[in-house]
Design an enzyme around this catalytic site. Sequence first.
Site, PDB file in Angstrom:
ATOM      1  N   ASN A  13     -10.780  -4.080  -1.073  1.00 40.33           N
ATOM      2  CA  ASN A  13     -10.653  -3.039  -2.088  1.00 40.33           C
ATOM      3  C   ASN A  13      -9.722  -3.451  -3.230  1.00 40.33           C
ATOM      4  O   ASN A  13      -8.819  -4.259  -3.030  1.00 40.33           O
ATOM      5  CB  ASN A  13     -10.106  -1.754  -1.448  1.00 40.33           C
ATOM      6  CG  ASN A  13     -11.174  -0.993  -0.695  1.00 40.33           C
ATOM      7  OD1 ASN A  13     -12.295  -0.877  -1.141  1.00 40.33           O
ATOM      8  ND2 ASN A  13     -10.820  -0.466   0.474  1.00 40.33           N
ATOM      9  N   CYS A  69     -19.271  -1.725   1.147  1.00 42.96           N
ATOM     10  CA  CYS A  69     -18.436  -0.581   1.509  1.00 42.96           C
ATOM     11  C   CYS A  69     -19.106   0.144   2.670  1.00 42.96           C
ATOM     12  O   CYS A  69     -20.324   0.067   2.837  1.00 42.96           O
ATOM     13  CB  CYS A  69     -18.280   0.352   0.307  1.00 42.96           C
ATOM     14  SG  CYS A  69     -17.228   1.796   0.608  1.00 42.96           S
ATOM     15  N   TYR A  92     -14.125  10.486  -1.554  1.00 44.54           N
ATOM     16  CA  TYR A  92     -13.233  10.053  -2.639  1.00 44.54           C
ATOM     17  C   TYR A  92     -13.347  10.952  -3.867  1.00 44.54           C
ATOM     18  O   TYR A  92     -12.456  10.961  -4.717  1.00 44.54           O
ATOM     19  CB  TYR A  92     -13.521   8.603  -3.031  1.00 44.54           C
ATOM     20  CG  TYR A  92     -13.059   7.600  -2.010  1.00 44.54           C
ATOM     21  CD1 TYR A  92     -11.760   7.100  -2.022  1.00 44.54           C
ATOM     22  CD2 TYR A  92     -13.907   7.164  -1.000  1.00 44.54           C
ATOM     23  CE1 TYR A  92     -11.323   6.190  -1.093  1.00 44.54           C
ATOM     24  CE2 TYR A  92     -13.489   6.255  -0.049  1.00 44.54           C
ATOM     25  CZ  TYR A  92     -12.186   5.773  -0.096  1.00 44.54           C
ATOM     26  OH  TYR A  92     -11.762   4.876   0.853  1.00 44.54           O
ATOM     27  N   ARG A 134       0.835  -1.204   0.000  1.00 43.78           N
ATOM     28  CA  ARG A 134       0.000   0.000   0.000  1.00 43.78           C
ATOM     29  C   ARG A 134       0.870   1.254   0.000  1.00 43.78           C
ATOM     30  O   ARG A 134       0.585   2.235  -0.700  1.00 43.78           O
ATOM     31  CB  ARG A 134      -0.920  -0.003   1.208  1.00 43.78           C
ATOM     32  CG  ARG A 134      -1.743   1.271   1.343  1.00 43.78           C
ATOM     33  CD  ARG A 134      -2.603   1.251   2.589  1.00 43.78           C
ATOM     34  NE  ARG A 134      -3.413   2.466   2.697  1.00 43.78           N
ATOM     35  CZ  ARG A 134      -4.361   2.640   3.594  1.00 43.78           C
ATOM     36  NH1 ARG A 134      -4.625   1.689   4.475  1.00 43.78           N
ATOM     37  NH2 ARG A 134      -5.047   3.766   3.630  1.00 43.78           N
ATOM     38  N   HIS A 184     -16.596   3.976  -4.227  1.00 40.25           N
ATOM     39  CA  HIS A 184     -15.693   5.109  -4.029  1.00 40.25           C
ATOM     40  C   HIS A 184     -15.875   6.184  -5.102  1.00 40.25           C
ATOM     41  O   HIS A 184     -14.957   6.955  -5.384  1.00 40.25           O
ATOM     42  CB  HIS A 184     -14.225   4.641  -3.984  1.00 40.25           C
ATOM     43  CG  HIS A 184     -13.909   3.864  -2.743  1.00 40.25           C
ATOM     44  ND1 HIS A 184     -12.644   3.396  -2.442  1.00 40.25           N
ATOM     45  CD2 HIS A 184     -14.699   3.452  -1.706  1.00 40.25           C
ATOM     46  CE1 HIS A 184     -12.665   2.747  -1.291  1.00 40.25           C
ATOM     47  NE2 HIS A 184     -13.910   2.763  -0.837  1.00 40.25           N
TER      48      HIS A 184
END
Length: 417
Positions: free
Chosen positions: A144, A164, A241, A90, A194
């Site tokens: 995700n 989500c 987002y 990440r 998102h």
Amino acid sequence: MKLTVVGGGSTYTPELIDGFARLRDSLPVTELVLVDPATDRLELVGGLAERIFAKQGHPGKVTTTSNLDQGIDGADAVLLQLRVGGQAARGKDESWPLECGCVGQETTGAGGLAKALRTVPVVLDIAERVRRSNPDAWIIDFTNPVGIVTRALLSEGHKAVGLCNVAIGFQRKFAKMLGVTPEQVTLDHVGLNHLTWERGVRVDGENVLPQLLASHSAELADELHLPAELLLQLGVVPSYYLRYFYAHDEVVRELREKPSRAAEVAAIEKELLDLYADPSLDEKPALLEQRGGAYYSEAAVALASSLLNDTGDVQVVNTLNNGALPFLPDDAVIEVPATVGAAGTTPLPISPLEPLYAGLVANVTAYENLALEAALKGGAERVFNALLAHPLIGQIEYANQLTDKLLAHNREYLSWA
């Protein structure tokens, strides 16, 4: 009822355990299995899970295993919350796109594509094992990028629903602002994972979004890091987002000047695991709120209950479009309110989506289609095509540079690279 959590060693898991314990009347779990290859983390999380169940008087049994096939055997539902490559991967997703002047984020843009490429093959392997072990089991995906992963699962015919926590987070936030219970609030929530907007906020059936914006636009804008004037002008509440799209260059400047979210989360996780190791801890610690995933447990319990108890109630999920948004293909995965029951999910009717939102939704859907193709078939050219199609990239120079960087940072996870 047996439920299995793949990625059960996640520091998120105690949030989920707490939900199972508190909401056991709607989801009477007899066995909860936590599966994770990281046995050291699994031992700590599993021990805390047992103590949470015991403190709250839950009669269910908590077991842990690093053997996936053993963990999913006989499960009624399998929850996926895994992170291929962990926080280290990440951290890279959030850094190398910035070198090209593009947003670095784990689900949006080039970093989101990298995560999809690493994740889709692993999730599909897990799902195929679930199907062989118990073809009637439901797969609930919280991994995700949820939209792409859920689309991968559904394209292979798996019994899957994506989940989500953005919608339930807004529901709770709006209820607090309005001084009502969350159960009184329903959302006109529409878009992709998102990439959503709240076009209506209904209290006992009445749309109160105009009043909500008039009274709380400054507070909402502060939390979303968007101008209050924009919310009032649009008359909607965008997901946070959307800031990556509406204020991309500003976000890039900010990300370049501060530690990555991955570094923050890694530090929080270390502290959480130290807390989990304390044998006297028998509840989720307050620090867990900083980890993210607020209300995840309540959303997961509600979805699992609806699927397994055939309630037919309405929840916001990631599901097949099937004509709900006519300008998208039927096999696109959208995030909208849907009825949920034993037969699956059916989107509620959606009023036509305004061009300002429909254009972006169509663009990102096309990108997600190309991203899934790259994840399933591999190849640098497919990666380039997906990056070129993404509205936050869209230039040959950037797509070429990002393709090279993505492959360089992810070769160990991509069998074809």
